[in-house]
Design an enzyme around this catalytic site. Sequence first.
Site, PDB file in Angstrom:
ATOM      1  NE  ARG A   1     -24.728 -21.022   3.609  1.00 54.98           N
ATOM      2  CZ  ARG A   1     -25.568 -21.498   2.676  1.00 54.98           C
ATOM      3  NH1 ARG A   1     -26.284 -22.592   2.932  1.00 54.98           N
ATOM      4  NH2 ARG A   1     -25.685 -20.913   1.509  1.00 54.98           N
TER       5      ARG A   1
ATOM      6  CE1 TYR B   1     -19.828 -17.347  28.939  1.00 53.86           C
ATOM      7  CE2 TYR B   1     -21.483 -17.245  27.217  1.00 53.86           C
ATOM      8  CZ  TYR B   1     -20.236 -16.902  27.702  1.00 53.86           C
ATOM      9  OH  TYR B   1     -19.403 -16.119  26.944  1.00 53.86           O
TER      10      TYR B   1
ATOM     11  CG  ASP C   1     -22.537 -24.934  28.190  1.00 47.95           C
ATOM     12  OD1 ASP C   1     -21.419 -25.468  28.064  1.00 47.95           O
ATOM     13  OD2 ASP C   1     -22.760 -23.735  27.945  1.00 47.95           O
TER      14      ASP C   1
ATOM     15  CE  LYS D   1     -15.032 -19.691  26.704  1.00 48.39           C
ATOM     16  NZ  LYS D   1     -16.402 -19.795  27.186  1.00 48.39           N
TER      17      LYS D   1
HETATM   18  C1  LIG Z   1     -17.718 -19.271  26.779  1.00 49.90           C
HETATM   19  C2  LIG Z   1     -18.926 -20.059  27.073  1.00 49.90           C
HETATM   20  C3  LIG Z   1     -20.015 -20.093  26.173  1.00 49.90           C
HETATM   21  C4  LIG Z   1     -20.045 -19.251  24.920  1.00 49.90           C
HETATM   22  O1  LIG Z   1     -19.117 -19.662  23.985  1.00 49.90           O
HETATM   23  P1  LIG Z   1     -18.417 -18.699  22.884  1.00 49.90           P
HETATM   24  O2  LIG Z   1     -17.518 -19.638  22.191  1.00 49.90           O
HETATM   25  O3  LIG Z   1     -17.731 -17.605  23.648  1.00 49.90           O
HETATM   26  O4  LIG Z   1     -19.519 -18.173  22.034  1.00 49.90           O
HETATM   27  C5  LIG Z   1     -21.089 -20.900  26.494  1.00 49.90           C
HETATM   28  N1  LIG Z   1     -21.129 -21.612  27.636  1.00 49.90           N
HETATM   29  C6  LIG Z   1     -20.117 -21.601  28.521  1.00 49.90           C
HETATM   30  C7  LIG Z   1     -20.222 -22.420  29.766  1.00 49.90           C
HETATM   31  C8  LIG Z   1     -18.990 -20.817  28.287  1.00 49.90           C
HETATM   32  O5  LIG Z   1     -18.003 -20.791  29.182  1.00 49.90           O
END
Ligand SMILES: *Cc1c(COP(=O)(O)O)cnc(C)c1O
Length: 396
Positions: free
Chosen positions: A45, A97, A169, A194
């Site tokens: 961890r 998001y 982000d 992603k």
């Molecule tokens: C998918 C997404 C998230 C969240 O991520 P997870 O891996 O699904 O928890 C945050 N910000 C953006 C822009 C996203 O597309």
Amino acid sequence: MNTATALIHSIPVDPLTGAVSVPIYQTSTFVQEAPGVNQGYDYSRTNNPTRATLERLAAGLEKGSTGIAFASGLAAIDAIAKLLQSGDEIVAVDDIYGGAYRLFTQVYEKFGIKVHFTDTSNPENVFNAITPKTKLIWLESPTNPTLKISDIAAIAQIAKASDCLLCVDNTFATPALQQPLTLGADIVVHSATKYLGGHSDLIAGIVVTKDPELGARIKYLQNACGAILGPFDSWLVIRGIETLHLRIKQHCSAALEIARFLQTHPAVNQVYYPGLPEHPNHEVAKKQSHGFGGIVSFSLKNDTEAAAVSLVSNTALFKLAESLGGIKSLISHPANMTHKSIPAEKRRAAGVSDSLIRLSIGLEDAADLISDLQQVLDKQVNNNKHSIQQVSTTTI
Ligand SMILES: *Cc1c(COP(=O)(O)O)cnc(C)c1O
């Protein structure tokens, strides 16, 4: 050295065996020579060699000091929110998001953290939303699904003058196209689910900080709260990142071709893509990024949910699914999917019309993707003609 070359060679060959692929250290604990005497690892961890390789790689990609890997993008966002105290305020991009919106408003507001949402594509709005209590500015650029762009460098200056942290982000752009830390941001966060992972086969999140002290605070939270990324998923993200630059190049060029095709089709009302000169923030996008990404949105002349639902249900190559950034092209209808929980009036006011459709352009051949879209869009034109004829015959 070219960034792709530097990236590939920043992934170390295993010093113990010479293995060219990073070993997966699937272990919870590490043997100690004497109490507290170890080789830098005591419990997975706290630290794990496979995860540590990913964290160094992500820090290098984003030109930061510290990378910290989490079990999901939201776990990464959650760790950043935990830097705040009760009474602090956040100024955030208005088409944030959905999961971050839920986290900030449903989880953190009850702990006394207030969030102001504003259209950050105009930096003046950010300036006006800041109060003496604002500690964090939260951007996404491009946003989802209308692909609005915010001027990161301009907002970084506002953040600095107001003594706030700026977090970007960077999920949609990726460090292959945009490096917010070099534009003045303090923190970058990713849903590695992603483009970094890139194959729609994992859930992961990454934070990168510019300042090592801030990095250490988030690393502390990673261990204290425990939402770490496991060794196997860390390895999968490393494997994804190895082809990031190559994939992004293809995503971008196909997305631009598809955006241009959509502009010419009579069933299409508006095309949203920052790479088009008509995009209202095209110049800012050009200034701060090396490319415009793999997401394209568009609305239909027949601006109804029914028309959009029929279109997204009839593509052959574009698969109907949430998420983005993988090798297979995906299509989604935000009004009925990601944005369903937002009241229709509020959703429309945010620019997400009833017929808005979002495409995540995968790695298929662009011409094949265009003919898939052409066949569903042509049907729309025929349906429109048909319903006009029906109307005229009934009036006669
Ligand atoms: C998918 C997404 C998230 C969240 O991520 P997870 O891996 O699904 O928890 C945050 N910000 C953006 C822009 C996203 O597309």
